[in-house]
Design a protein around this motif. Structure first.
Motif, PDB file in Angstrom:
ATOM      1  N   GLY A 245      59.316  50.498  73.925  1.00  0.00           N
ATOM      2  CA  GLY A 245      60.182  49.403  73.502  1.00  0.00           C
ATOM      3  C   GLY A 245      59.370  48.158  73.208  1.00  0.00           C
ATOM      4  O   GLY A 245      58.179  48.078  73.556  1.00  0.00           O
ATOM      5  N   GLU A 246      59.980  47.182  72.573  1.00  0.00           N
ATOM      6  CA  GLU A 246      59.259  45.963  72.214  1.00  0.00           C
ATOM      7  C   GLU A 246      58.724  45.220  73.433  1.00  0.00           C
ATOM      8  O   GLU A 246      57.624  44.693  73.393  1.00  0.00           O
ATOM      9  CB  GLU A 246      60.135  45.052  71.352  1.00  0.00           C
ATOM     10  CG  GLU A 246      60.300  45.599  69.951  1.00  0.00           C
ATOM     11  CD  GLU A 246      60.997  44.655  69.000  1.00  0.00           C
ATOM     12  OE1 GLU A 246      61.725  43.743  69.453  1.00  0.00           O
ATOM     13  OE2 GLU A 246      60.804  44.841  67.782  1.00  0.00           O
ATOM     14  N   GLU A 247      59.494  45.196  74.538  1.00  0.00           N
ATOM     15  CA  GLU A 247      59.012  44.521  75.748  1.00  0.00           C
ATOM     16  C   GLU A 247      57.755  45.222  76.282  1.00  0.00           C
ATOM     17  O   GLU A 247      56.822  44.581  76.746  1.00  0.00           O
ATOM     18  CB  GLU A 247      60.086  44.512  76.855  1.00  0.00           C
ATOM     19  CG  GLU A 247      61.420  43.961  76.444  1.00  0.00           C
ATOM     20  CD  GLU A 247      62.320  45.023  75.823  1.00  0.00           C
ATOM     21  OE1 GLU A 247      62.205  46.224  76.144  1.00  0.00           O
ATOM     22  OE2 GLU A 247      63.135  44.659  74.964  1.00  0.00           O
TER      23      GLU A 247
ATOM     24  N   HIS B 102      66.525  50.111  65.553  1.00  0.00           N
ATOM     25  CA  HIS B 102      66.896  48.733  65.854  1.00  0.00           C
ATOM     26  C   HIS B 102      68.384  48.733  66.175  1.00  0.00           C
ATOM     27  O   HIS B 102      69.195  49.217  65.378  1.00  0.00           O
ATOM     28  CB  HIS B 102      66.587  47.845  64.652  1.00  0.00           C
ATOM     29  CG  HIS B 102      66.858  46.403  64.896  1.00  0.00           C
ATOM     30  ND1 HIS B 102      66.047  45.614  65.673  1.00  0.00           N
ATOM     31  CD2 HIS B 102      67.871  45.608  64.465  1.00  0.00           C
ATOM     32  CE1 HIS B 102      66.540  44.389  65.710  1.00  0.00           C
ATOM     33  NE2 HIS B 102      67.651  44.365  64.987  1.00  0.00           N
TER      34      HIS B 102
ATOM     35  N   ASP C 288      72.378  45.597  71.994  1.00  0.00           N
ATOM     36  CA  ASP C 288      72.737  45.905  73.369  1.00  0.00           C
ATOM     37  C   ASP C 288      73.417  44.655  73.910  1.00  0.00           C
ATOM     38  O   ASP C 288      72.754  43.726  74.359  1.00  0.00           O
ATOM     39  CB  ASP C 288      71.495  46.264  74.179  1.00  0.00           C
ATOM     40  CG  ASP C 288      71.820  46.677  75.608  1.00  0.00           C
ATOM     41  OD1 ASP C 288      73.004  46.912  75.914  1.00  0.00           O
ATOM     42  OD2 ASP C 288      70.886  46.755  76.437  1.00  0.00           O
TER      43      ASP C 288
ATOM     44  N   GLU D 296      72.059  41.114  72.795  1.00  0.00           N
ATOM     45  CA  GLU D 296      70.634  41.248  72.479  1.00  0.00           C
ATOM     46  C   GLU D 296      70.385  42.251  71.359  1.00  0.00           C
ATOM     47  O   GLU D 296      71.094  43.245  71.255  1.00  0.00           O
ATOM     48  CB  GLU D 296      69.861  41.740  73.706  1.00  0.00           C
ATOM     49  CG  GLU D 296      69.682  40.759  74.813  1.00  0.00           C
ATOM     50  CD  GLU D 296      68.811  41.342  75.900  1.00  0.00           C
ATOM     51  OE1 GLU D 296      67.578  41.325  75.735  1.00  0.00           O
ATOM     52  OE2 GLU D 296      69.379  41.846  76.880  1.00  0.00           O
ATOM     53  N   GLU D 297      69.360  41.967  70.564  1.00  0.00           N
ATOM     54  CA  GLU D 297      68.877  42.926  69.584  1.00  0.00           C
ATOM     55  C   GLU D 297      67.605  43.536  70.141  1.00  0.00           C
ATOM     56  O   GLU D 297      66.748  42.816  70.650  1.00  0.00           O
ATOM     57  CB  GLU D 297      68.603  42.252  68.239  1.00  0.00           C
ATOM     58  CG  GLU D 297      69.859  41.836  67.526  1.00  0.00           C
ATOM     59  CD  GLU D 297      69.588  41.379  66.109  1.00  0.00           C
ATOM     60  OE1 GLU D 297      68.560  41.776  65.528  1.00  0.00           O
ATOM     61  OE2 GLU D 297      70.415  40.627  65.586  1.00  0.00           O
ATOM     62  N   LYS D 298      67.495  44.857  70.053  1.00  0.00           N
ATOM     63  CA  LYS D 298      66.342  45.560  70.593  1.00  0.00           C
ATOM     64  C   LYS D 298      65.835  46.578  69.578  1.00  0.00           C
ATOM     65  O   LYS D 298      66.598  47.036  68.725  1.00  0.00           O
ATOM     66  CB  LYS D 298      66.704  46.290  71.888  1.00  0.00           C
ATOM     67  CG  LYS D 298      67.121  45.374  73.023  1.00  0.00           C
ATOM     68  CD  LYS D 298      67.387  46.161  74.277  1.00  0.00           C
ATOM     69  CE  LYS D 298      67.726  45.214  75.430  1.00  0.00           C
ATOM     70  NZ  LYS D 298      67.894  45.949  76.685  1.00  0.00           N
ATOM     71  N   THR D 299      64.573  46.921  69.702  1.00  0.00           N
ATOM     72  CA  THR D 299      63.990  47.978  68.883  1.00  0.00           C
ATOM     73  C   THR D 299      63.161  48.872  69.776  1.00  0.00           C
ATOM     74  O   THR D 299      62.398  48.384  70.611  1.00  0.00           O
ATOM     75  CB  THR D 299      63.103  47.400  67.762  1.00  0.00           C
ATOM     76  OG1 THR D 299      63.872  46.483  66.973  1.00  0.00           O
ATOM     77  CG2 THR D 299      62.565  48.508  66.862  1.00  0.00           C
TER      78      THR D 299
END
Length: 168
Positions: free
Chosen positions: A20-22, A114, A117, A120-123
Motif C-alpha cells: 500500500g502507499e503507506e 485506487h 475507504d 480516504e482515498e487509497k491505492t
C-alpha cells in the motif's frame, strides 16, 4: 455459458504480493539504512511488497487474503467494487520504478487499485500469479487489470441504467 465460466475462473484465488502507499512511504524512509548487498539481493528477487497471499473476487468485492511479512500476522483486505475509482497497470507519484529497481530490471508494472475507504482515498499495488505463472510476470497483472476494469464498467453501467441524465 462462457460468461459463467469466466466468472468462476476469476473467482479462484491467484497468488499475489501487495503493498500500500503507506507501506511504500515507510519503505522509502527505511531503505537508506539497508546494507547495499541486501538491497541488490532483494531487487533481483521480488518487487517491493509487504503482504504475500492470494487475491480473489468474492461476490461484489476484490479480496486479498495473506500474511503481513513485516508483522508476521495474517491480514485481509476487502475492497468493494463500488468503492473502486480506478484500476490500471503502472506506477504513481508514490510508487515509482526508481524506488524499486526490480521493476526497472524487466519486471512488470504493478496492478494498481485506487479506491475510497470512507473519506480516504487509497491505492494498493499487486503483483499477481496464475495457474501457470508465478508472481511478478506481466501477463498476470494485465489479465487481472482487464477483468477488474470489465467488472467496474459493467457495475457503473448498471447503476446509471434507468436514470435520466440531464446536461446543464
Amino acid at each position: 455459458m462462457k460468461a459463467l465460466y469466466e466468472e468462476k475462473r476469476w473467482s479462484n484465488p491467484s497468488p499475489a504480493m501487495m503493498i500500500g502507499e503507506e507501506d511504500i512511504q515507510e519503505l522509502v524512509r527505511e531503505w537508506g539504512n539497508v546494507p547495499e548487498w541486501v538491497k541488490s539481493h532483494l531487487r533481483a528477487k521480488y518487487p517491493a511488497h509487504r503482504y504475500e497471499g492470494e487475491v480473489t473476487i468474492d461476490g461484489d468485492s476484490l479480496v486479498f487474503y495473506g500474511r503481513d511479512i513485516k508483522e508476521g500476522k495474517d491480514c485481509e483486505l476487502k475492497i468493494p467494487f463500488d468503492s473502486i475509482e480506478e484500476v490500471y497497470l503502472g506506477f504513481s507519484n508514490c510508487l515509482r520504478s526508481s524506488i524499486d529497481l526490480a521493476f526497472g530490471m524487466g519486471g512488470p508494472a504493478p496492478l494498481a487499485v485506487h479506491y475510497r475507504d470512507g473519506d480516504e482515498e487509497k491505492t494498493v499495488y499487486f503483483n499477481t500469479g496464475g495457474d501457470r505463472y508465478v508472481p511478478h510476470v506481466a501477463v498476470n497483472n494485465r489479465l487481472w487489470c482487464e477483468r477488474l476494469n470489465d467488472i467496474i464498467k459493467r457495475r457503473r453501467k448498471m447503476r446509471t441504467r434507468g436514470k435520466v441524465l440531464v446536461a446543464v
